[in-house]
Design an enzyme around this catalytic site. Sequence first.
Site, PDB file in Angstrom:
ATOM      1  CG  HIS A  96      -1.783   1.197   1.357  1.00 56.29           C
ATOM      2  ND1 HIS A  96      -3.133   1.186   1.057  1.00 56.29           N
ATOM      3  CD2 HIS A  96      -1.514   2.471   1.769  1.00 56.29           C
ATOM      4  CE1 HIS A  96      -3.644   2.387   1.258  1.00 56.29           C
ATOM      5  NE2 HIS A  96      -2.678   3.183   1.697  1.00 56.29           N
ATOM      6  CD  GLU A  97       1.855   3.797   3.611  1.00 54.22           C
ATOM      7  OE1 GLU A  97       2.290   4.824   3.040  1.00 54.22           O
ATOM      8  OE2 GLU A  97       0.763   3.788   4.205  1.00 54.22           O
ATOM      9  CG  HIS A 104       0.359   5.933  -1.102  1.00 48.41           C
ATOM     10  ND1 HIS A 104      -0.760   6.315  -1.811  1.00 48.41           N
ATOM     11  CD2 HIS A 104      -0.087   5.446   0.084  1.00 48.41           C
ATOM     12  CE1 HIS A 104      -1.843   6.049  -1.088  1.00 48.41           C
ATOM     13  NE2 HIS A 104      -1.457   5.514   0.061  1.00 48.41           N
TER      14      HIS A 104
END
Length: 216
Positions: free
Chosen positions: A24-25, A28
């Site tokens: 998820h990170e 980004h």
Amino acid sequence: MEELTLAQKLAVWVLPILFAITLHEVAHGWVAWLLGDDTAKRLGRLSLNPLHHVDIVGTVVVPLAMLLLGGFIFGWAKPVPVDFGRLRHPKRDMALVALAGPGANLLMALGWTLLARFGVFLEMAYVSVPLIYMGAAGIFFNLVLMVLNLLPVPPLDGGRVLVGILPHRWAAWVAQLEPYGMPILLLLLITGALGKILGPVIFTLQGFFFSLAGLS
């Protein structure tokens, strides 16, 4: 998974949770890099090493406490740094960077669905059962992260998407809510309202993915 002991749950959940928060990170930071900001790359945050993203309180203490209390699983990782001013089109690109995290969780939910489906296909208890349980956990945790982060409350991803797509006047008003976003979220969590808001969406999506995996 109610039939599993706490130790068995932890064994089944560790990998899905670590992948869910790490990718998820990384998503980004990776999309930010593609759109002109290399901050995360320079700081080593595009790594797949979970230790680069784990927040001791948000990734370990809080989820474990929620698990022991039997409540709604809640947690967070260290956010990937993004310098929105370095993006080529800051307002639009901020929304794209924000969507990358939930998008990664959606793709991972599909990946865990395939793993669970493979476990069902094998029909070999000593191999199938771990794959099915881990796949189910991966589906659930990624859907939780995706739906939670799409709430239109800054600093969650949904809030940043809202800021990115609204006209400047309204976007500025929403952006001003960011200092109050986490307290609002914690209040919803403590009162049980967060589970009531997110639960129906998460469990509906879970039912769909479980059906794809052959688990229902």
